[in-house]
Write a protein that holds these residues in place. Sequence first.
Motif, PDB file in Angstrom:
ATOM      1  N   VAL A   1      57.484 -83.026   6.839  1.00 44.86           N
ATOM      2  CA  VAL A   1      57.652 -81.678   6.300  1.00 44.86           C
ATOM      3  C   VAL A   1      56.429 -81.326   5.454  1.00 44.86           C
ATOM      4  N   ALA A   2      55.899 -80.138   5.675  1.00 40.88           N
ATOM      5  CA  ALA A   2      54.796 -79.680   4.835  1.00 40.88           C
ATOM      6  C   ALA A   2      55.317 -79.391   3.433  1.00 40.88           C
ATOM      7  N   VAL A   3      54.690 -79.969   2.423  1.00 44.26           N
ATOM      8  CA  VAL A   3      55.122 -79.825   1.029  1.00 44.26           C
ATOM      9  C   VAL A   3      53.973 -79.246   0.218  1.00 44.26           C
ATOM     10  N   ARG A   4      54.283 -78.237  -0.590  1.00 40.57           N
ATOM     11  CA  ARG A   4      53.285 -77.673  -1.501  1.00 40.57           C
ATOM     12  C   ARG A   4      53.901 -77.514  -2.886  1.00 40.57           C
ATOM     13  N   VAL A   5      53.128 -77.823  -3.902  1.00 43.83           N
ATOM     14  CA  VAL A   5      53.531 -77.627  -5.299  1.00 43.83           C
ATOM     15  C   VAL A   5      52.568 -76.629  -5.912  1.00 43.83           C
ATOM     16  N   VAL A   6      53.118 -75.552  -6.453  1.00 36.44           N
ATOM     17  CA  VAL A   6      52.307 -74.484  -7.042  1.00 36.44           C
ATOM     18  C   VAL A   6      52.757 -74.283  -8.481  1.00 36.44           C
ATOM     19  N   ARG A   7      51.820 -74.128  -9.383  1.00 34.43           N
ATOM     20  CA  ARG A   7      52.165 -73.915 -10.791  1.00 34.43           C
ATOM     21  C   ARG A   7      52.094 -72.432 -11.137  1.00 34.43           C
ATOM     22  N   GLU A   8      53.150 -71.930 -11.762  1.00 35.16           N
ATOM     23  CA  GLU A   8      53.222 -70.551 -12.242  1.00 35.16           C
ATOM     24  C   GLU A   8      53.369 -70.586 -13.757  1.00 35.16           C
ATOM     25  N   GLU A   9      52.371 -70.069 -14.457  1.00 34.23           N
ATOM     26  CA  GLU A   9      52.372 -70.145 -15.909  1.00 34.23           C
ATOM     27  C   GLU A   9      53.241 -69.083 -16.568  1.00 34.23           C
ATOM     28  N   ASN A  10      53.467 -67.954 -15.923  1.00 33.46           N
ATOM     29  CA  ASN A  10      54.311 -66.901 -16.497  1.00 33.46           C
ATOM     30  C   ASN A  10      55.759 -67.369 -16.484  1.00 33.46           C
ATOM     31  N   LEU A  11      56.279 -67.626 -17.672  1.00 36.96           N
ATOM     32  CA  LEU A  11      57.600 -68.227 -17.788  1.00 36.96           C
ATOM     33  C   LEU A  11      58.683 -67.254 -17.355  1.00 36.96           C
ATOM     34  N   GLY A  12      59.668 -67.781 -16.645  1.00 37.00           N
ATOM     35  CA  GLY A  12      60.810 -66.975 -16.235  1.00 37.00           C
ATOM     36  C   GLY A  12      61.155 -67.239 -14.781  1.00 37.00           C
ATOM     37  N   LEU A  13      62.455 -67.368 -14.497  1.00 35.36           N
ATOM     38  CA  LEU A  13      62.895 -67.670 -13.136  1.00 35.36           C
ATOM     39  C   LEU A  13      62.466 -66.590 -12.156  1.00 35.36           C
ATOM     40  N   SER A  14      62.551 -65.333 -12.561  1.00 33.14           N
ATOM     41  CA  SER A  14      62.145 -64.258 -11.653  1.00 33.14           C
ATOM     42  C   SER A  14      60.645 -64.303 -11.385  1.00 33.14           C
ATOM     43  N   ASN A  15      59.852 -64.645 -12.397  1.00 33.95           N
ATOM     44  CA  ASN A  15      58.417 -64.803 -12.172  1.00 33.95           C
ATOM     45  C   ASN A  15      58.144 -65.931 -11.188  1.00 33.95           C
ATOM     46  N   ALA A  16      58.887 -67.027 -11.320  1.00 37.62           N
ATOM     47  CA  ALA A  16      58.705 -68.154 -10.402  1.00 37.62           C
ATOM     48  C   ALA A  16      59.114 -67.768  -8.983  1.00 37.62           C
ATOM     49  N   ARG A  17      60.208 -67.037  -8.852  1.00 39.65           N
ATOM     50  CA  ARG A  17      60.628 -66.613  -7.515  1.00 39.65           C
ATOM     51  C   ARG A  17      59.638 -65.628  -6.905  1.00 39.65           C
ATOM     52  N   ASN A  18      59.091 -64.760  -7.720  1.00 41.80           N
ATOM     53  CA  ASN A  18      58.087 -63.831  -7.202  1.00 41.80           C
ATOM     54  C   ASN A  18      56.829 -64.570  -6.752  1.00 41.80           C
ATOM     55  N   ARG A  19      56.489 -65.667  -7.434  1.00 40.87           N
ATOM     56  CA  ARG A  19      55.364 -66.486  -6.987  1.00 40.87           C
ATOM     57  C   ARG A  19      55.685 -67.124  -5.631  1.00 40.87           C
ATOM     58  N   ALA A  20      56.935 -67.518  -5.454  1.00 44.13           N
ATOM     59  CA  ALA A  20      57.348 -68.073  -4.163  1.00 44.13           C
ATOM     60  C   ALA A  20      57.181 -67.046  -3.045  1.00 44.13           C
ATOM     61  N   LEU A  21      57.448 -65.778  -3.343  1.00 42.57           N
ATOM     62  CA  LEU A  21      57.256 -64.726  -2.341  1.00 42.57           C
ATOM     63  C   LEU A  21      55.792 -64.671  -1.897  1.00 42.57           C
ATOM     64  N   GLN A  22      54.882 -64.873  -2.831  1.00 42.63           N
ATOM     65  CA  GLN A  22      53.456 -64.825  -2.517  1.00 42.63           C
ATOM     66  C   GLN A  22      53.002 -66.047  -1.720  1.00 42.63           C
ATOM     67  N   GLU A  23      53.624 -67.196  -1.999  1.00 46.62           N
ATOM     68  CA  GLU A  23      53.146 -68.450  -1.435  1.00 46.62           C
ATOM     69  C   GLU A  23      53.816 -68.840  -0.120  1.00 46.62           C
ATOM     70  N   ALA A  24      54.995 -68.304   0.167  1.00 44.97           N
ATOM     71  CA  ALA A  24      55.771 -68.741   1.325  1.00 44.97           C
ATOM     72  C   ALA A  24      55.076 -68.385   2.633  1.00 44.97           C
ATOM     73  N   HIS A  25      55.143 -69.304   3.610  1.00 46.37           N
ATOM     74  CA  HIS A  25      54.583 -69.087   4.939  1.00 46.37           C
ATOM     75  C   HIS A  25      55.657 -68.842   5.990  1.00 46.37           C
ATOM     76  N   GLY A  26      56.922 -69.044   5.624  1.00 43.08           N
ATOM     77  CA  GLY A  26      57.994 -68.932   6.597  1.00 43.08           C
ATOM     78  C   GLY A  26      58.418 -67.498   6.863  1.00 43.08           C
ATOM     79  N   GLU A  27      59.113 -67.306   7.978  1.00 40.91           N
ATOM     80  CA  GLU A  27      59.705 -65.995   8.268  1.00 40.91           C
ATOM     81  C   GLU A  27      60.864 -65.730   7.316  1.00 40.91           C
ATOM     82  N   TYR A  28      61.591 -66.803   6.979  1.00 43.65           N
ATOM     83  CA  TYR A  28      62.683 -66.717   6.014  1.00 43.65           C
ATOM     84  C   TYR A  28      62.352 -67.583   4.808  1.00 43.65           C
ATOM     85  N   LEU A  29      62.775 -67.120   3.640  1.00 46.29           N
ATOM     86  CA  LEU A  29      62.576 -67.838   2.382  1.00 46.29           C
ATOM     87  C   LEU A  29      63.945 -68.175   1.811  1.00 46.29           C
TER      88      LEU A  29
END
Length: 304
Positions: free
Chosen positions: A62-90
């Motif tokens: 499985v391809a694994v990536r770890v990305v650090r998001e400094e802006n604290l907050g679950l919604s900020n982290a999820r929004n970073r996931a939107l930017q980083e995701a390569h899949g059709e579904y997240l």
Amino acid sequence: MPPFITVALCTHNHVDRIKRTLADLAQLQPPVKPWEFLVIDNGCADGTSELLAEMAWRPAGVAVRVVREENLGLSNARNRALQEAHGEYLLFMDDDETPDPAWLVVYEQAMLEHQPDALGGRIEVLFEDGERPDWLQDELLGFLGKLDHGEARWLTERTTPIFGGNFAFRLSVFDRIGNFDARLGRQGSANNGGEDTEIYRRLLEHGCRVRWVPGAIIQHRIQTPKLRRDYFLDLHFRQGRMEGARKRGNLSRVPPRYLVPQILRAYGQAIALRLKKGSAHSLRQEMNAAYFTGYVVGWMKDPI
């Protein structure tokens, strides 16, 4: 070949919990299509970053990536996931959860068969290291993430939300509905919430197709000694505070008169039930009183 599903896990200073979560990935049955695992390190400073840098926990193939998001907050982290995701579904999960072995396979089947804009799965509560407290009535388990809407179906009502510990989206849907509201959701130790139900409402408002997938099961692990009544009270106080400020908008900061009887009624019911049946039965009413207290405080003090 690009992944069909991106599984995103957002974490902040929960190294004691995420160790088991990462270990449990080994039990997942592989879906037919490729998938990737994305971890958003949301400003961790407790050893989580060092744990994530290790290789032993990473699922094979499985391809694994770890990305650090400094802006604290679950919604900020999820929004970073939107930017980083390569899949059709997240597909999102939390750092204190154990997925059923068939979790990914069941979601993939629903995605391929129904091609929904969003999906949600069943969440069970697992008390992993102690007994359930007497005061924790069944009606309160939803505030710990428990969710079950019954048989598979399309969700069309606001009363049947999907929860952030086990929901998925077609990545392109965010171009229509916008990102997660960064004002909502946990921020460090702040016991905020509401970001998942808010984005579910936006899905419905934009006419998105939301599929309920009961066979995609997640176990939300609860560390029983950490359960406290004040967790539930604080959660409702904060929720009321956010909603009070939003409802006020640009109106006067003097609360409307109709709130007075609502607050008195909430406190009266909580006190009466506690005197009649004891504290093991009165928490739900006390939570209502905490909500209205927060609502007034938010109306009077907080910015929009």
